[in-house]
Scaffold this motif. Structure first.
Motif, PDB file in Angstrom:
ATOM      1  N   ASN A 140      36.042   1.415 116.576  1.00 10.87           N
ATOM      2  CA  ASN A 140      34.868   0.755 117.130  1.00 10.87           C
ATOM      3  C   ASN A 140      34.872  -0.718 116.751  1.00 10.87           C
ATOM      4  O   ASN A 140      35.337  -1.081 115.678  1.00 10.87           O
ATOM      5  N   GLY A 141      34.315  -1.537 117.618  1.00  7.26           N
ATOM      6  CA  GLY A 141      34.314  -2.975 117.371  1.00  7.26           C
ATOM      7  C   GLY A 141      32.928  -3.572 117.421  1.00  7.26           C
ATOM      8  O   GLY A 141      31.975  -2.970 117.926  1.00  7.26           O
ATOM      9  N   GLN A 142      32.830  -4.784 116.897  1.00 10.43           N
ATOM     10  CA  GLN A 142      31.606  -5.570 116.960  1.00 10.43           C
ATOM     11  C   GLN A 142      31.999  -7.047 116.906  1.00 10.43           C
ATOM     12  O   GLN A 142      33.009  -7.403 116.299  1.00 10.43           O
ATOM     13  N   ASN A 143      31.196  -7.898 117.550  1.00 10.49           N
ATOM     14  CA  ASN A 143      31.447  -9.338 117.588  1.00 10.49           C
ATOM     15  C   ASN A 143      30.365 -10.086 116.825  1.00 10.49           C
ATOM     16  O   ASN A 143      29.203  -9.663 116.803  1.00 10.49           O
ATOM     17  N   TYR A 144      30.761 -11.208 116.240  1.00 17.95           N
ATOM     18  CA  TYR A 144      29.846 -12.006 115.425  1.00 17.95           C
ATOM     19  C   TYR A 144      30.032 -13.486 115.743  1.00 17.95           C
ATOM     20  O   TYR A 144      31.119 -13.911 116.138  1.00 17.95           O
ATOM     21  N   ARG A 145      28.972 -14.266 115.521  1.00 16.73           N
ATOM     22  CA  ARG A 145      29.029 -15.719 115.652  1.00 16.73           C
ATOM     23  C   ARG A 145      28.081 -16.305 114.626  1.00 16.73           C
ATOM     24  O   ARG A 145      26.969 -15.806 114.438  1.00 16.73           O
ATOM     25  N   GLY A 146      28.521 -17.366 113.958  1.00 18.63           N
ATOM     26  CA  GLY A 146      27.667 -17.991 112.966  1.00 18.63           C
ATOM     27  C   GLY A 146      28.118 -19.403 112.655  1.00 18.63           C
ATOM     28  O   GLY A 146      29.117 -19.894 113.187  1.00 18.63           O
ATOM     29  N   VAL A 147      27.361 -20.049 111.785  1.00 23.74           N
ATOM     30  CA  VAL A 147      27.640 -21.430 111.369  1.00 23.74           C
ATOM     31  C   VAL A 147      27.872 -21.436 109.867  1.00 23.74           C
ATOM     32  O   VAL A 147      27.121 -20.827 109.102  1.00 23.74           O
ATOM     33  N   LEU A 148      28.919 -22.142 109.453  1.00 18.03           N
ATOM     34  CA  LEU A 148      29.238 -22.306 108.034  1.00 18.03           C
ATOM     35  C   LEU A 148      28.635 -23.640 107.595  1.00 18.03           C
ATOM     36  O   LEU A 148      29.165 -24.699 107.934  1.00 18.03           O
ATOM     37  N   GLY A 149      27.534 -23.590 106.882  1.00 16.67           N
ATOM     38  CA  GLY A 149      26.752 -24.776 106.567  1.00 16.67           C
ATOM     39  C   GLY A 149      27.481 -25.842 105.771  1.00 16.67           C
ATOM     40  O   GLY A 149      27.214 -27.026 105.933  1.00 16.67           O
ATOM     41  N   SER A 150      28.402 -25.453 104.927  1.00 22.42           N
ATOM     42  CA  SER A 150      29.079 -26.433 104.079  1.00 22.42           C
ATOM     43  C   SER A 150      30.572 -26.467 104.377  1.00 22.42           C
ATOM     44  O   SER A 150      31.146 -25.496 104.860  1.00 22.42           O
ATOM     45  N   ALA A 151      31.183 -27.599 104.063  1.00 25.36           N
ATOM     46  CA  ALA A 151      32.644 -27.703 104.149  1.00 25.36           C
ATOM     47  C   ALA A 151      33.236 -27.042 102.914  1.00 25.36           C
ATOM     48  O   ALA A 151      32.579 -26.913 101.889  1.00 25.36           O
ATOM     49  N   GLY A 152      34.496 -26.607 103.018  1.00 30.81           N
ATOM     50  CA  GLY A 152      35.172 -26.025 101.869  1.00 30.81           C
ATOM     51  C   GLY A 152      35.682 -24.636 102.157  1.00 30.81           C
ATOM     52  O   GLY A 152      35.824 -24.225 103.311  1.00 30.81           O
ATOM     53  N   SER A 153      35.954 -23.893 101.094  1.00 35.94           N
ATOM     54  CA  SER A 153      36.533 -22.560 101.202  1.00 35.94           C
ATOM     55  C   SER A 153      35.473 -21.534 101.607  1.00 35.94           C
ATOM     56  O   SER A 153      34.350 -21.546 101.088  1.00 35.94           O
ATOM     57  N   HIS A 154      35.860 -20.658 102.529  1.00 38.93           N
ATOM     58  CA  HIS A 154      34.978 -19.587 103.002  1.00 38.93           C
ATOM     59  C   HIS A 154      35.771 -18.291 103.068  1.00 38.93           C
ATOM     60  O   HIS A 154      36.976 -18.303 103.332  1.00 38.93           O
ATOM     61  N   THR A 155      35.073 -17.166 102.864  1.00 39.89           N
ATOM     62  CA  THR A 155      35.702 -15.853 102.929  1.00 39.89           C
ATOM     63  C   THR A 155      34.850 -14.935 103.794  1.00 39.89           C
ATOM     64  O   THR A 155      33.636 -14.833 103.591  1.00 39.89           O
ATOM     65  N   ILE A 156      35.501 -14.288 104.753  1.00 35.56           N
ATOM     66  CA  ILE A 156      34.841 -13.292 105.593  1.00 35.56           C
ATOM     67  C   ILE A 156      35.538 -11.961 105.332  1.00 35.56           C
ATOM     68  O   ILE A 156      36.757 -11.853 105.424  1.00 35.56           O
ATOM     69  N   THR A 157      34.723 -10.955 105.004  1.00 36.63           N
ATOM     70  CA  THR A 157      35.226  -9.647 104.599  1.00 36.63           C
ATOM     71  C   THR A 157      34.587  -8.558 105.452  1.00 36.63           C
ATOM     72  O   THR A 157      33.401  -8.639 105.777  1.00 36.63           O
ATOM     73  N   ALA A 158      35.360  -7.531 105.784  1.00 30.55           N
ATOM     74  CA  ALA A 158      34.825  -6.347 106.462  1.00 30.55           C
ATOM     75  C   ALA A 158      34.325  -5.370 105.407  1.00 30.55           C
ATOM     76  O   ALA A 158      35.014  -5.084 104.428  1.00 30.55           O
ATOM     77  N   VAL A 159      33.124  -4.858 105.619  1.00 32.74           N
ATOM     78  CA  VAL A 159      32.475  -3.938 104.690  1.00 32.74           C
ATOM     79  C   VAL A 159      32.083  -2.687 105.469  1.00 32.74           C
ATOM     80  O   VAL A 159      31.655  -2.779 106.622  1.00 32.74           O
ATOM     81  N   ALA A 160      32.217  -1.518 104.839  1.00 36.00           N
ATOM     82  CA  ALA A 160      31.881  -0.275 105.542  1.00 36.00           C
ATOM     83  C   ALA A 160      31.101   0.679 104.660  1.00 36.00           C
ATOM     84  O   ALA A 160      31.175   0.633 103.432  1.00 36.00           O
ATOM     85  N   THR A 161      30.356   1.546 105.338  1.00 36.47           N
ATOM     86  CA  THR A 161      29.672   2.670 104.719  1.00 36.47           C
ATOM     87  C   THR A 161      30.194   3.924 105.406  1.00 36.47           C
ATOM     88  O   THR A 161      30.170   4.013 106.638  1.00 36.47           O
ATOM     89  N   THR A 162      30.689   4.865 104.608  1.00 37.44           N
ATOM     90  CA  THR A 162      31.272   6.085 105.177  1.00 37.44           C
ATOM     91  C   THR A 162      30.460   7.305 104.764  1.00 37.44           C
ATOM     92  O   THR A 162      29.870   7.336 103.688  1.00 37.44           O
ATOM     93  N   ASP A 163      30.459   8.277 105.636  1.00 41.68           N
ATOM     94  CA  ASP A 163      29.834   9.560 105.329  1.00 41.68           C
ATOM     95  C   ASP A 163      30.966  10.521 104.969  1.00 41.68           C
ATOM     96  O   ASP A 163      31.589  10.372 103.944  1.00 41.68           O
ATOM     97  N   THR A 164      31.275  11.459 105.831  1.00 40.56           N
ATOM     98  CA  THR A 164      32.374  12.380 105.558  1.00 40.56           C
ATOM     99  C   THR A 164      33.686  11.876 106.152  1.00 40.56           C
ATOM    100  O   THR A 164      34.683  12.591 106.161  1.00 40.56           O
ATOM    101  N   ASN A 165      33.674  10.662 106.678  1.00 43.06           N
ATOM    102  CA  ASN A 165      34.884  10.112 107.266  1.00 43.06           C
ATOM    103  C   ASN A 165      35.542   9.130 106.314  1.00 43.06           C
ATOM    104  O   ASN A 165      34.976   8.751 105.297  1.00 43.06           O
ATOM    105  N   ILE A 166      36.742   8.713 106.672  1.00 44.28           N
ATOM    106  CA  ILE A 166      37.396   7.610 105.975  1.00 44.28           C
ATOM    107  C   ILE A 166      37.547   6.465 106.963  1.00 44.28           C
ATOM    108  O   ILE A 166      37.447   6.665 108.172  1.00 44.28           O
ATOM    109  N   ILE A 167      37.750   5.281 106.443  1.00 41.64           N
ATOM    110  CA  ILE A 167      38.139   4.155 107.281  1.00 41.64           C
ATOM    111  C   ILE A 167      39.650   4.083 107.143  1.00 41.64           C
ATOM    112  O   ILE A 167      40.173   3.900 106.044  1.00 41.64           O
ATOM    113  N   ASN A 168      40.338   4.244 108.247  1.00 45.43           N
ATOM    114  CA  ASN A 168      41.786   4.310 108.213  1.00 45.43           C
ATOM    115  C   ASN A 168      42.408   2.920 108.301  1.00 45.43           C
ATOM    116  O   ASN A 168      41.712   1.920 108.486  1.00 45.43           O
TER     117      ASN A 168
END
Length: 142
Positions: free
Chosen positions: A101-129
């Motif tokens: 499954n997919g999802q799209n995002y758009r945003g503004v990074l307020g400051s210059a410099g290093s940034h990190t974007i991470t995928a986060v999940a919550t699982t029930d009886t499934n795994i994220i493969n």
């Protein structure tokens, strides 16, 4: 925008081109997790100017191990916070079910410099493969 007669710098010209960053899962995320980083699905990059715009497309491989009526979900975290409550969700009834499954995002990074974007999940009886990925495109302010 460049005005007639204006001096153009190499830095401004370099910022005209959007930059792409890609990450693929390096392993699986086990069942029964709450807001946990998906292994390997992280991009880190540096912006030169404040207010750069990012777009992100997250694709998550939900793989069920047991029957459930509960939702599993994923979303992005930007610089350690959740910028928007926009989730990719899945709910499967059978142990043999699987979905990317997919999802799209758009945003503004307020400051210059290093940034990190991470995928986060919550699982029930499934795994994220391991067939999960994140594509981020950054548009700098010229």
């Amino acid at each position: 925008m460049f005005l007639a007669g204006e001096t153009i710098t190499a830095g401004r010209l370099n910022r005209l081109q959007p930059r792409q960053y890609f990450a693929q899962a390096s392993g699986t995320l086990p069942a029964s997790q709450t807001s946990v980083d998906i292994p390997g699905v992280t991009v880190t990059f540096t912006t030169e100017q404040p207010n750069a715009i990012y777009t992100a497309h997250l694709a998550v491989d939900f793989d069920w191990n047991a029957n459930t009526n509960s939702l599993s979900s994923s979303r992005i975290k930007v610089d350690g916070t959740f910028p928007i409550n926009l989730f990719s969700v899945a709910q499967m009834q059978t142990t043999t079910d699987r979905a990317t499954n997919g999802q799209n995002y758009r945003g503004v990074l307020g400051s210059a410099g290093s940034h990190t974007i991470t995928a986060v999940a919550t699982t029930d009886t499934n795994i994220i493969n391991s067939y999960s990925s994140l594509l981020v495109v950054v548009y700098e302010v010229v």
